[in-house]
Design a protein around this motif. Structure first.
Motif, PDB file in Angstrom:
ATOM      1  N   VAL A  60     -38.741   8.442  57.946  1.00 43.53           N
ATOM      2  CA  VAL A  60     -38.009   7.311  57.384  1.00 43.53           C
ATOM      3  C   VAL A  60     -39.011   6.367  56.731  1.00 43.53           C
ATOM      4  CG1 VAL A  60     -36.496   5.363  57.896  1.00 43.53           C
ATOM      5  CG2 VAL A  60     -36.192   7.526  59.110  1.00 43.53           C
ATOM      6  N   ALA A  61     -38.843   6.156  55.437  1.00 49.97           N
ATOM      7  CA  ALA A  61     -39.769   5.303  54.688  1.00 49.97           C
ATOM      8  C   ALA A  61     -39.605   3.841  55.095  1.00 49.97           C
ATOM      9  CB  ALA A  61     -39.533   5.465  53.190  1.00 49.97           C
ATOM     10  N   GLY A  62     -40.689   3.105  54.957  1.00 52.57           N
ATOM     11  CA  GLY A  62     -40.668   1.683  55.242  1.00 52.57           C
ATOM     12  C   GLY A  62     -41.288   0.916  54.091  1.00 52.57           C
ATOM     13  N   GLN A  63     -41.261  -0.392  54.209  1.00 51.65           N
ATOM     14  CA  GLN A  63     -41.837  -1.226  53.163  1.00 51.65           C
ATOM     15  C   GLN A  63     -42.591  -2.381  53.803  1.00 51.65           C
ATOM     16  OE1 GLN A  63     -39.505  -3.836  50.324  1.00 51.65           O
ATOM     17  NE2 GLN A  63     -40.041  -2.128  48.953  1.00 51.65           N
ATOM     18  N   TYR A  64     -43.804  -2.620  53.296  1.00 45.50           N
ATOM     19  CA  TYR A  64     -44.594  -3.763  53.734  1.00 45.50           C
ATOM     20  C   TYR A  64     -44.347  -4.885  52.742  1.00 45.50           C
ATOM     21  CZ  TYR A  64     -48.544  -6.686  54.974  1.00 45.50           C
ATOM     22  OH  TYR A  64     -49.323  -7.749  55.351  1.00 45.50           O
TER      23      TYR A  64
END
Length: 128
Positions: A60-64
């Protein structure tokens, strides 16, 4: 001689520098994938898409959200995965930044082999 607009190829460069802290023996069903990213570019970056995969299957991709200033780094948990089975695991972590023109330096990899211990079935041993 070309006098057109020039692009700073180092402006957009957030590079993963490793996947630390992995033990190859007796791993569990709840192991956190941790990666370190360094902004090696000249521009401050925000909303950086952080991705990983295990054996070619995307997590599952995330974002900073940022900001990540030039020269700064972050160490971030990307997801929790099951490594309890005896297996070879190829882990990749990478960053996606719009405008990055060199995607060859955006990925780091780590291969681990989990080996669970096998209990002895006998207390009787012989020598020879």
């Amino acid at each position: 001689m070309y006098d057109g607009p020039f692009t700073n190829i180092f402006a957009k460069l957030v590079q993963p520098s490793g996947i630390p802290g992995v033990n190859n023996c007796g791993m569990t069903a709840t192991h956190t994938i941790i990666a370190r990213y360094i902004n090696k570019g000249t521009a401050t970056e925000s909303n950086i898409d952080l991705n990983y995969s295990i054996n070619g299957v995307a997590g599952v991709a995330g974002q900073y959200p940022g900001p990540l200033l030039p020269g700064d780094s972050i160490t971030i948990g990307l997801g929790v995965e099951d490594f309890s089975a005896d297996n070879l695991y190829d882990i990749k972590a990478w960053a996606n930044i719009p405008g990055d023109i060199d995607m060859n330096n955006d990925t780091t990899t780590l291969s681990i082999t989990n080996s669970n211990s096998v209990p002895l079935t006998s207390a009787t041993f012989s020598n020879g």
